[in-house]
Design an enzyme around this catalytic site. Structure first.
Site, PDB file in Angstrom:
ATOM      1  N   ARG J  88      23.383   4.406  18.925  1.00 58.45           N
ATOM      2  CA  ARG J  88      24.829   4.244  18.693  1.00 58.45           C
ATOM      3  C   ARG J  88      25.604   5.487  19.146  1.00 58.45           C
ATOM      4  O   ARG J  88      26.735   5.370  19.624  1.00 58.45           O
ATOM      5  CB  ARG J  88      25.115   3.940  17.217  1.00 58.45           C
ATOM      6  CG  ARG J  88      24.521   2.634  16.682  1.00 58.45           C
ATOM      7  CD  ARG J  88      24.847   1.409  17.488  1.00 58.45           C
ATOM      8  NE  ARG J  88      24.314   0.171  16.888  1.00 58.45           N
ATOM      9  CZ  ARG J  88      23.135  -0.368  17.207  1.00 58.45           C
ATOM     10  NH1 ARG J  88      22.332   0.189  18.088  1.00 58.45           N
ATOM     11  NH2 ARG J  88      22.749  -1.502  16.635  1.00 58.45           N
ATOM     12  N   GLU J  91      25.931   5.269  22.824  1.00 57.27           N
ATOM     13  CA  GLU J  91      26.971   4.276  23.140  1.00 57.27           C
ATOM     14  C   GLU J  91      28.358   4.899  23.012  1.00 57.27           C
ATOM     15  O   GLU J  91      29.248   4.655  23.826  1.00 57.27           O
ATOM     16  CB  GLU J  91      26.814   3.098  22.171  1.00 57.27           C
ATOM     17  CG  GLU J  91      27.582   1.847  22.549  1.00 57.27           C
ATOM     18  CD  GLU J  91      27.204   0.681  21.638  1.00 57.27           C
ATOM     19  OE1 GLU J  91      26.147   0.055  21.837  1.00 57.27           O
ATOM     20  OE2 GLU J  91      27.967   0.402  20.693  1.00 57.27           O
ATOM     21  N   SER J 114      31.965  23.872  24.950  1.00 60.40           N
ATOM     22  CA  SER J 114      30.624  24.433  25.073  1.00 60.40           C
ATOM     23  C   SER J 114      29.642  23.696  24.166  1.00 60.40           C
ATOM     24  O   SER J 114      29.963  23.365  23.026  1.00 60.40           O
ATOM     25  CB  SER J 114      30.628  25.909  24.694  1.00 60.40           C
ATOM     26  OG  SER J 114      29.324  26.437  24.788  1.00 60.40           O
TER      27      SER J 114
END
Lengths: 147, 147, 147, 147, 147, 147, 147, 147, 147, 147
Positions: J88, J91, J114
């Site tokens: 997830r 995604e 960073s």
């Protein structure tokens, strides 16, 4: 059961111990250095008599004869090879592949160079600006079937 | 701006119309067929004089001279080539790559065959059991630096 | 310049308009349906006379003759094919590949079935539990060279 | 627990020791050589009686019967196979896949050849220019459902 | 020549203009919503009569009938789908694939569920903690051949 | 430390020795066969009480309870599965993925079917032309957030 | 037979035990730190005398001399490296690759920087806003052959 | 809307027409050749004043100023680059990546060289055995955070 | 039919012409900047009223309302992103993925953070050693089902 | 030589035996749970004093101190992670990556967040419709260099 990898390791060890070269072994067997090396590392099958001669020359166990004479599974990595010495040949095939195809078609017709009925050599070419590696390949021309 | 692909297409069309061969064009230019074909399809750069001679021979537009003489981006597919005529060379590199490396190291030392200071030819080899394709490569031996 | 893809599209359109089948076209040309279809979609080269016959049969432009007779670039996708009808053949090669190799080696020796000197057919096999698809392939046995 | 790979290794060793061939083993079992080899290397399941006959023939441990009769996980590499003998079949599927699909659709309709209700043979075909490998496949035609 | 993609776009536009739903179109055709949608987007072939009914319903050009009735090339991306709604089904197949296989083998034997003689539905399941999506699949059991 | 793979192997061995089925084990535990199998092979976590019941049923070592109740790492191969029984489900998701998405959106709105709040079953469906495999999935509908 | 990996592990262990640094070892050998480290981990070959000096310095077994002097197989992962320290160099080659090529061509002509006749250093560059890593590479310019 | 690719093409055309070099353009702008080339081909953003100076120098349309000053999407191919001139740098990162990491850690600690606060140059190094390409990189050392 | 990509391009052009920012547009719509940007570039669906407000604000064609309110296909590249600004987030997921999982399991149990019932913000965090980017994500905890 | 993997396994075993949590261990060390877990599993390096405290807390062998304080090789799989809890996040990066980039550029300019000067936390957020997972990241803004 001994595998081709097992025998290859035995050959490398015995060759080092005996201070032999691939060219020297090939001469003793009456074969080319390219075929000899590739059959020793498991990428080609030795004829029975050559397998026996190699086993005698290097003092390998008898079982190795059958293994060396057996049809190999020619498994090679399909990702781009990283070693620079091998990669350069891959680069040559990539850059000149379509050129090889065009010139074969111009000279022979619709067909290919066989990689089975095939032979190859690697030799030193003296040159004033630095010696050169010469690679020669020869394969039977095969014409596509029309049916 | 004309690209190397545009010029390659013009060359193929003009060559077909004029009934020329790669070998014939190469002879006219005083270059090898392998270099000539690869530079025509955009994988090598012609020296300025050769680019001019080719443009004159095939009646290409003047702008093509600069394009043919320009450093190429040598982009080739990195997946396994599917055309059987090209694939067989890939198979040879896969099967015999480690053999080429071993024999270069045995003969020359820790280094490689250059693919830059390099040349290649493709010729017909007459043979009673069917003619053969002969491919010859020659590249300068380059030794690894120690520093 | 007309490409093999251009000609393939012309053939599909003309074939549909004329209500022809691949089998019918193949019979008219005196060739097999497999070779005929594959040469029509650009995966094989027609002999000159066959290319002329096809152009006459379908009323294609004259330029198509040369294109159909030209050596093809046999480019196919190298990812697993997704269409179920084609995928099943891929599955068969995956499952039975080592079996084909073992039985060829047992019967013939250290070599392969040629995919160049090769032919194939697809026919219907009547069967009480539902008709079957029969695919037959025949390729010349090629023995590995020893040198 | 013994795996299919363990049993395959036992079979290869016993077959070599007894000097048997795949064709010979298949005949003894009353099965085809293709099915026999693929079930021995773990790509198909033997019926119980055949598993018992094989274990008896080769003197394998009793536990092997259950393993040979078990549904296999048909796992095969999905990268292009490198061994030339297997690769040529992959090349055939790549070049002729769309042709197989077109001819199946022309003859049968919207469907596929089953790879489950399927059988295959490999035989030698005598030929004056060199013997040929003949591969025959037969699979049930399956029509797509409309619902 | 009109392609399946061309027709799919015409259908989506006409469906939106007419304010229709997939379920509504499916009912009019006397087919399921899953089959109707997949055949509209080019992943299945409509029987001739259904193709004609759809063309009439949406006012598509006559040429579309033949295209809708034609065997499709079922080409789908083979990389993991990224859309979360589709990806979750891929995740289910990944997590539960071996479970589906084990339970099919336990109940039926050495075989598979057909994806050709196959049907599927998607429906709403009311639930106090939030409604649920119900997906039902049914495919013919196919037993592996022994030969 | 015992891993989920270690416990899976113990379960398979004990299940075989005891002549149990997945359905039978599931009934004893008061869980579904799909959940039971997937938790046994390490793709789901058993509630503590169920883990204890399973360990008692199969006579596993006590340490297995904690392992079975632990959150799994759901790792599955991301290349296309090759086993035909599993591949067919992958093919279904490939062919019907966009259809599932379109019908979920039509019925529910902008969201997905959960693969977490999810359940599944596999059953036999008697059929005169051959029995069928029925797979049923049910997952909570989840609406995308707007913020 | 001892491999380069075996020797690399012996070196790392001995270096840690002796409290040495790569820079210190390099100074003792009269070589650069970059070459020294890469030859220690098996990516370059030490000249015979340097291999002997290293073996003496770290108290390695005699067999290690031959292994350290042997031509290496330069095998590196071809997927994008994940370690952030190495990845940043990959990112630099990706972003600035075409720039390096354009500037080499502008300054030198149609050729490349050799990676074989090559050397590199890594040093600290003091800087008021935070010290910097300085990497310097130098490779022989190689001109493409025309033939 | 003009894209960075559109502007890059305009720059290449104008540069060629004006007979300028990257080094010459860089000097006029008061920037390095590496940064100048990479910002011209769309891999870096010019400061507003530099973008204006470049547009004036080459007679580009005003809209180009904004495009040149915009943050780029640094998209580069992730497969191994095939052009030999670029590939050699990839080979260097592959062979010497772990060496760069080891020496940075030895000299600086647990951190990396920044590819953002970074600069690079390419220059000619005269050498009796053939001139050399010198590439210098300098990036700020960044220490990993501990929290 | 207008696509989400068409509308995204119209938005970018209108936003630039009007001198608006994502934060400004988001405030006008009463939505967060993250959701606003992602819905503008086609990765989320605007509620009908928000789509209308955006179309009015930027003077887009009426047809855009429906397109903006439509469920998107969330398609993103699955190769590693090369742009350094995006890549760093990928690196974070790679390095800290197992840590996120372990801490979610420790705090919540066997489940996941939803990416559907989810929200995110990006803000500036003032800091004496240089300002910082703060990214906050919040997603509903979803527990795995047991059935 | 003990590796980071060896130490990670010792930590997991000791933590389980002692009934500790990651949060508890982190508090004892005076570090955050995210950093603590990632350094324990080998993805970050502990400062010397923290490594000593951890070794004392869990009763690990002394050699582990050096291993825990050593710079790690941050190697993570580059294929899409399959575990749903980790996927997830992948995604989210895929869907919102371009949004994160656009908002960072709008607020800060041409630069990145960073991943080295970086920190992260995972906490529980009470919510009437079900508790939520909150993930907070903070990284220093780094501006691209112009030179």
């Amino acid at each position: 059961m001994m595998t081709k990898d097992d025998v290859a390791l035995l050959i490398l060890t015995a060759k080092k111990a005996a201070g032999l070269t691939w060219t020297g072994i090939a001469e003793t067997l009456g074969l080319s250095p390219v075929f000899t090396h590739s059959a020793c590392v498991g990428m080609n099958a030795f004829p029975q008599a050559k397998a026996e001669a190699l086993v005698a020359l290097l003092g390998l166990p008898d079982e190795a004869v059958g293994v060396l004479a057996q049809s190999p599974d020619k498994v090679f990595a399909q990702t781009v090879p990283t070693d620079p010495c091998i990669y350069r040949f891959y680069e040559i095939v990539g850059v000149y592949g379509p050129t090889l195809k065009a010139l074969i078609h111009e000279e022979f017709g619709d067909g290919i160079m066989s990689a089975i009925d095939f032979e190859m050599s690697v030799t030193r070419q003296a040159h004033p600006k630095g010696d050169r590696v010469k690679v020669e390949m020869s394969g039977k021309y095969l014409q596509y079937n029309v049916w």
